[in-house]
Design a protein around this motif. Structure first.
Motif: not given
Length: 466
Positions: A183-186, A165-166, A196-200, A152-154
């Motif tokens: 990074a997940t759920g970006v 989430s990181f 949306s719904n990114g990862q990397g 739940n981070a920015a």
């Protein structure tokens, strides 16, 4: 309370611990030492040390600094397999120090939304651990494993925010140490386009952030709608980046040249871009915020695209061709586009031409579509093409005659135009300079046939039709 046979326990305050190279301090601790017969019988014994801690303090890597006010608590177990630990805190404030200029990390949303949560997991053994110590649970994968997870981070980079989430890992050591963020759920926004719904994966350095995030993209503004698969490119280090990091056990290379400058831009694949149902683009492009001719807006650049110009859209929402679409389609196109997000756009596209919705009239050749709805010309303007090694696409367009009359030009070199079996070959340009359509044909050759014989005639001069 009573202790089981072979068990001893120590409780205290203000302890200092070093676990897997991470130094920790704790307000309160309880150490329980248990001895038991080793698996397989005999007289050998195993010793397990279980440690419960509250209000932990620790520093991890370059940027993570947890204090007592973060109320990090959890458990540690030490046995013949190694050291395993899981420590967490919910609704915490900032735990980050020394971040690059313009970079902050905090909760993704204000209360009552869930606040930032942090978990530290350690395992020096080669076996996964799932143990409960008092009210604390240790559930960590096989090691060696050391990670700080932040939920739940920015991550805010200048005026841009990447939320999700990181998982922080310190990879390498000494001068080569790097803080890597999986990074997940970006989710992220660039101009009016969103991911949306990114990862990397991102690398956090003393000078900035660099990396890639992929996900689904969408956006709508001023008649321009976008959807597709998005790659978010980030580099705020101020220079070149060539980092090889590990993500999920696989090597990932983060590579940016110094000439690309500061980046926070979207590249969109499987793109569907629709401008007022007049211009639609399908394929892979870049997308970033830029200022051209003193106008703030978004630029697009891409190759291998499909572009439709005319009365559309070219496709229905389910992907089928629009039976009512009439216009010009360019495939394998190179496209440069700038829009202010408010019905203003400048477009230049070149590729292979064909007609859509024109019945027995067909065309083939290499063509160019140019459109400018701005009342200012674009002269000697270029738009960078990401991932091309510095290639830039030109955008040179005359001004629109008026705010309500756009400039457009559709041209083709060596166009083969077939009309009811008769062929016209030449260089064709269709323009609308003053609200009146002009068709210019040069270097033309006409082939006429009645089914039994054919005749060719070459037209040496320019033909013009209004």
């Amino acid at each position: 309370g009573s202790l089981a046979a072979g068990t001893s326990q120590i409780s205290g305050t203000g302890v200092q611990l070093t676990v897997a190279g991470v130094q920790m301090g704790a307000d309160n601790f309880t150490i329980t030492v248990t001895q038991a017969t080793a698996a397989g019988g005999g007289t050998a014994t195993e010793t397990a040390v279980e440690i419960s801690v509250t209000n932990l303090t620790l520093s991890f890597g370059t940027f993570v600094n947890i204090t007592k006010s973060n109320a990090l608590s959890g458990a540690i177990i030490v046995d013949g397999n190694g050291v395993a630990a899981e420590l967490s805190a919910t609704n915490i404030g900032s735990i980050f120090t020394g971040l690059p200029s313009g970079v902050t990390i905090g909760s993704a949303a204000a209360p009552p939304a869930p606040q930032m949560t942090v978990t530290l997991q350690i395992n020096t053994g080669t076996n996964a651990v799932d143990e409960t110590i008092g009210a604390q649970t240790i559930n960590v994968p096989a090691g060696p494993y050391l990670e700080v997870q932040v939920l739940n981070a920015a991550l805010t980079i200048s005026s841009n925010t990447v939320s999700g989430s990181f998982a922080f890992e310190e990879q390498g050591s000494g001068a080569t140490a790097e803080t890597v963020l999986a990074a997940t759920g970006v989710s992220a926004t660039v101009g009016t386009a969103s991911l949306s719904n990114g990862q990397g994966v991102l690398v956090l350095t003393p000078t900035g952030v660099a990396g890639y995030v992929s996900g689904m993209g969408a956006g709508m503004s001023g008649g321009v709608s976008i959807s597709g698969t998005v790659l978010l490119q980030i580099n705020t280090t101020g220079g070149a980046v060539n980092a090889s990091v590990t993500l999920g056990g696989q090597p990932v290379t983060i590579d940016y040249s110094a000439s690309q400058g500061s980046l926070f831009s979207l590249s969109i694949s499987n793109l569907s871009l629709n401008i007022d149902n007049v211009v639609t683009i399908e394929g892979t492009i870049s997308y970033s915020t830029i200022t051209l001719n003193g106008i703030s807006g978004k630029d697009f650049a891409g190759t291998g695209l499909t572009l439709f110009f005319g009365n559309g859209p070219a496709q229905l929402s389910n992907g089928d061709p629009n039976p009512l679409a009439v216009g010009v389609e360019i495939t394998n196109a190179t496209v440069a586009l700038f829009t202010n997000g408010n019905s203003g756009y400048a477009l230049s596209a070149t590729g292979t031409v064909q007609l859509v919705g024109t019945g027995s009239v067909t065309a083939s050749g290499t063509g160019t579509i140019e459109v400018n709805t701005f009342t200012s010309a674009f002269t000697n303007i270029t738009i960078a093409l990401p991932g091309s090694g510095g290639q830039e696409l030109p955008l040179n367009l005359p001004a629109a005659p008026t705010a309500t009359t756009p400039f457009y030009s559709v041209g083709a070199l060596g166009l083969n135009l077939n009309i009811f079996g008769q062929t016209l070959n030449g260089d064709v340009t269709v323009t609308d300079p003053n609200g009146t359509i002009e068709v210019n044909v040069s270097n033309a050759q006409v082939s006429l046939s009645d089914g039994n014989r054919s005749e060719e005639r070459r037209v040496g001069k320019e033909c013009r039709s209004r």
